[in-house]
Design an enzyme around this catalytic site. Structure first.
Site, PDB file in Angstrom:
ATOM      1  CG  HIS A 131       6.489  -9.653  -2.544  1.00  0.00           C
ATOM      2  ND1 HIS A 131       5.366 -10.162  -3.171  1.00  0.00           N
ATOM      3  CD2 HIS A 131       6.011  -8.943  -1.508  1.00  0.00           C
ATOM      4  CE1 HIS A 131       4.278  -9.760  -2.533  1.00  0.00           C
ATOM      5  NE2 HIS A 131       4.645  -9.021  -1.522  1.00  0.00           N
ATOM      6  CG  ASP A 137       4.286  -1.583  -2.525  1.00  0.00           C
ATOM      7  OD1 ASP A 137       3.616  -0.960  -1.685  1.00  0.00           O
ATOM      8  OD2 ASP A 137       4.620  -2.766  -2.361  1.00  0.00           O
TER       9      ASP A 137
HETATM   10  C1  GLP Z   1       1.809  -6.595  -0.353  1.00  0.00           C
HETATM   11  C2  GLP Z   1       2.717  -5.368  -0.296  1.00  0.00           C
HETATM   12  C3  GLP Z   1       4.014  -5.698   0.383  1.00  0.00           C
HETATM   13  C4  GLP Z   1       3.712  -6.384   1.685  1.00  0.00           C
HETATM   14  C5  GLP Z   1       3.016  -7.684   1.448  1.00  0.00           C
HETATM   15  C6  GLP Z   1       2.758  -8.504   2.714  1.00  0.00           C
HETATM   16  O1  GLP Z   1       2.106  -7.442  -1.399  1.00  0.00           O
HETATM   17  N1  GLP Z   1       2.995  -4.846  -1.582  1.00  0.00           N
HETATM   18  O2  GLP Z   1       4.765  -4.515   0.570  1.00  0.00           O
HETATM   19  O3  GLP Z   1       4.901  -6.601   2.398  1.00  0.00           O
HETATM   20  O4  GLP Z   1       1.785  -7.355   0.836  1.00  0.00           O
HETATM   21  O5  GLP Z   1       1.514  -8.196   3.214  1.00  0.00           O
HETATM   22  P1  GLP Z   1       0.910  -8.687   4.578  1.00  0.00           P
HETATM   23  O6  GLP Z   1       1.513  -7.830   5.618  1.00  0.00           O
HETATM   24  O7  GLP Z   1      -0.556  -8.448   4.430  1.00  0.00           O
HETATM   25  O8  GLP Z   1       1.238 -10.108   4.728  1.00  0.00           O
END
Ligand code: GLP
Length: 252
Positions: free
Chosen positions: A147, A76
């Site tokens: 998500h 993304d």
């Molecule tokens: C963002 C990204 C996701 C990711 C999520 C979790 O929203 N777009 O792809 O999985 O963060 O992030 P973290 O690993 O910092 O908890």
């Protein structure tokens, strides 16, 4: 690392985040040796993959693992940030991985975000992914609302790469990377859930207490299609790697 019994998605409880990173780096190392000229990686951003990228950079330095033929496609990208913005995912990937190993810019792909003909650009990007042979190994994190990529709750399980609106809770969670909350974009472009499910292997990292609630809903609850992570129940080779804090509500 211990496989948890009776989970709808294979789940491994790791002693430390470093042990998950070593395991995944070993798996990638083996794949690189098996498919040195045509490996396609699906990559993720956020805090969860940072340690794995450090481990890959270390192995590149010390053990000369070779990325020169690897192609990468990221999950993304935010919309509305100027090129080179410090918190764009392109910048994140450059800082944490692309500049640390021998991955040339021609081999690294992030979803298109330019305003004109976005639908067409997303379809062309998917075509490029298909032409590369599809993703062999996809890394994922999970949002606190479940998500994957930026597919927010309610996204169709057969969705493709497209523009999406970010949930307020996602903007809040990601505000830590920006100077002010208002700076967090409201839109992004994400690989669809259907696109993600086409990868040969899916590997999810979920660390820390903010993931405990959603993991208990997915791993101990019904197959609720409003939670994107549940899509992985439909994949033949998906695995979750979680730490104690993320497992806190699983009763194990
Ligand atoms: C963002 C990204 C996701 C990711 C999520 C979790 O929203 N777009 O792809 O999985 O963060 O992030 P973290 O690993 O910092 O908890």
């Amino acid at each position: 690392m211990r496989r948890l019994p009776d989970t709808p998605i294979p789940t491994y409880l790791v002693e430390t985040q470093a042990s998950a990173n070593t395991h995944l780096a070993d798996e990638l190392d083996a794949l690189l040796k098996e498919r040195p000229r045509n490996l396609v990686l699906g990559l993720a951003t956020g805090s969860s993959p940072v340690g794995l990228y450090e481990e890959l950079a270390r192995r590149f330095q010390d053990e000369w693992i070779d990325f020169s033929f690897v192609r990468t496609f990221n999950l993304d990208e935010y919309r509305g940030l100027p090129a080179g913005h410090p918190t764009s995912y392109r910048t994140f990937m450059a800082e944490h991985l692309f500049s640390k190993v021998n991955l040339g810019p021609r081999n690294t792909h992030l979803p298109p975000t330019a305003p004109e003909d976005l639908n067409e650009a997303c379809a062309a990007w998917e075509e490029e992914l298909r032409a590369a042979g599809g993703v062999d190994w996809q890394l994922l994190g999970v949002g606190r609302n479940g998500h994957i990529g930026f597919n927010e709750p309610g996204s169709a399980f057969d969705s493709r790469t497209r523009k999406v609106e970010l949930a307020e809770s996602t903007r809040e969670a990601n505000a830590r990377f920006f100077e002010a909350r208002e700076e967090v974009p409201t839109e992004a472009v994400t690989m669809g859930i259907g696109t993600i499910l086409e990868a040969e292997r899916l590997r999810v990292l979920a660390f820390g207490p903010t993931k405990a609630e959603v993991l208990s809903k997915v791993l101990r609850g019904e197959d609720d299609e409003s939670i994107p992570l549940n899509a992985l129940r439909r994949h033949p080779d998906a695995a979750l790697f979680i730490d104690d804090a993320a497992a806190a509500k699983l009763g194990c």
